[in-house]
Write an enzyme that holds these catalytic residues in place. Structure first.
Site, PDB file in Angstrom:
ATOM      1  N   GLU A 209       0.867  -1.178   0.000  1.00  0.00           N
ATOM      2  CA  GLU A 209       0.000   0.000   0.000  1.00  0.00           C
ATOM      3  C   GLU A 209       0.901   1.225   0.000  1.00  0.00           C
ATOM      4  OE1 GLU A 209      -3.042  -0.140  -0.522  1.00  0.00           O
ATOM      5  OE2 GLU A 209      -3.538  -2.216  -0.054  1.00  0.00           O
ATOM      6  N   CYS A 243      -2.072   9.301   2.841  1.00  0.00           N
ATOM      7  CA  CYS A 243      -1.635   8.746   1.545  1.00  0.00           C
ATOM      8  C   CYS A 243      -2.649   8.993   0.435  1.00  0.00           C
ATOM      9  CB  CYS A 243      -1.346   7.258   1.680  1.00  0.00           C
ATOM     10  SG  CYS A 243      -2.725   6.277   2.298  1.00  0.00           S
TER      11      CYS A 243
END
Length: 453
Positions: A209, A243
């Site tokens: 990720e 993010c």
């Protein structure tokens, strides 16, 4: 080395088959939930020490996600674990076919510092639900939260089942030399490559990720007030250290001036002051200096005030930005929003298409054709139309990247599948079998095979 012994203990414990028991998994999921609720104040205190995150933000963006994940698996674990019957093709009649979700074994989860609880414990919960033994390596950058998770877990879970391994880069490097059945990593693309390379030495599958420059696009057909409010919230949440935060803004030239004023209005309205509880600190001095160097004072439309002692960077909008500017060369990961104007929507999409595939993308418009072009043309991990960040809160949607923004996904059933092997079983009856597939072969048999296959 103690960690090698613990990993071997986990492998031995996994072989006992206990983790495959649904009641066993639910017992420890419930225990995790109880411990988080019991130690909620400790978790708040630790994260506040690390970067001044408020109870409100910690609960809404971290603890609530974890508790919701646990509740999801407690409710759905029986159906997720149940063998799935699938159709059996003609050549395998008479028979039946099923797919079994099988736990992988001993897995490693490497968490991130920006949402240290959510990005460490959510994948751990998925791994437990799937029936694995787990090693958790939280980020040492958020040191106090790392210690809090180690205290809660290592004092209440058997190490042969779940263990938090503390340490920094050296400890992580040594950990990556060891063999796991899966590695789950959240962090930068640069470190993701290191993890991927280390995993390849053991042919270990990975979920990565990562991040990237996630665009937010605003056209003249958008509800500008709603767009401004939601972009400001999504961008400056956690001081931009998210993010999936909008990394840069593409605004149609016809509404740019009006929209910039709306962004200013909401930044001021939300009161992102140095001492306000709704605005976190930059995690450390190194990141503060990195972000400060990205602010071109000649292009500041709003903000730009810095306080190094408090690790405070005021929400900053940069205007008249060009694709060649330094701030457009890497993910910002902080409270700076560069704005680029466009005249032609298709050209804007094509420009985004030329960049690396981002973890997220956002579009604000009420035009259906623009929505369709955005969805079909751009490749990105996930995103929203007329919102930012909130796709993460739906556990029916997979969360993950594509290309340089990541490999694999999780959340809800996708998290269960990420830590499971889908084992195929074909069961055949032992009577009435034709001899067509067995030697000796003949033209007649071949003609029948061609018809069947």
């Amino acid at each position: 080395m103690e960690i090698e012994r613990i990993i071997q203990d986990q492998r031995d414990f996994f072989k006992t088959q206990q983790t495959k028991n649904i009641k066993f998994r639910k017992m420890y999921l419930e225990k995790m939930k109880d411990l988080i609720i019991k130690h909620e104040d400790l978790l708040y205190e630790a994260i506040y020490k690390d970067f001044g995150k408020s109870k409100f933000d910690t609960f809404t963006t971290e603890i609530s996600f974890i508790l919701n994940d646990i509740d999801y698996y407690l409710k759905n674990l029986q159906s997720l674990s149940k063998p799935k019957k699938v159709s059996t093709n003609l050549v395998n009649q008479l028979g039946s076919s099923k797919v079994y979700a099988e736990p992988l074994g001993c897995v490693l989860v490497i968490g991130a510092w920006n949402y240290p609880y959510q990005l460490s414990l959510s994948p751990i919960i998925a791994a437990i639900a799937a029936g694995n033994c787990c090693i958790l390596k939280p980020s040492e950058i958020a040191e106090n939260t790392m210690k809090a998770m180690a205290k809660i877990i290592n004092e209440n879970f058997p190490s042969e089942y779940l263990y938090v391994y503390e340490g920094g880069i050296d400890e992580t490097t040594e950990l990556l030399k060891l063999k796991f059945d899966k590695i789950f990593f959240t962090g930068s693309t640069k470190v993701g490559k290191i993890v991927y390379k280390a995993a390849a030495e053991h042919l270990t599958p990975v979920v990565l990720e990562l991040g990237g420059k996630s665009p937010a696009i605003v056209t003249k057909n958008a509800n500008l007030d709603v767009a401004a409010k939601r972009i400001v919230w999504g961008k400056f949440l956690n001081a931009g250290q998210t993010c999936v935060a909008p990394d840069y803004l593409l605004v149609e030239e016809a509404v740019q001036e009006q929209f910039l004023e709306m962004l200013r209005k909401y930044i001021q309205e939300f009161k992102y002051d140095a001492d306000s509880e709704q605005y976190t600190k930059i995690i450390n001095q190194r990141n503060f200096q990195r972000l400060a160097s990205l602010i071109d004072k000649d292009k500041i439309y709003f903000g730009g005030n810095l306080n190094e002692e408090k690790r405070y960077i005021e929400p900053t909008i940069l205007n008249t930005i060009d694709w060649n500017d330094e701030i457009m060369q890497e993910e910002i990961f902080g409270p700076i929003l560069p704005v680029i104007s466009f005249k032609n929507y298709n050209i804007a999409l094509n420009t985004v298409l030329e960049q690396e595939k981002p973890l997220a993308a956002y579009l604000f418009t009420n035009n259906n054709e623009e929505k369709e072009q955005f969805t079909k043309k751009l490749s990105f991990g996930g995103g929203c139309i007329n919102d930012t960040v909130m796709h993460l809160s739906n556990d029916n949607l997979p969360f993950g990247g594509v290309g340089s923004s990541g490999i694999g996904n999780y959340h809800g059933k996708y998290g269960f599948e990420a830590f499971s092997h889908q084992k195929a079983i074909l069961e055949k009856v032992t009577w009435g079998e034709p001899s067509i597939k067995y030697p000796p072969y003949s033209e007649k048999k071949l003609s029948w095979i061609k018809k069947l296959l």
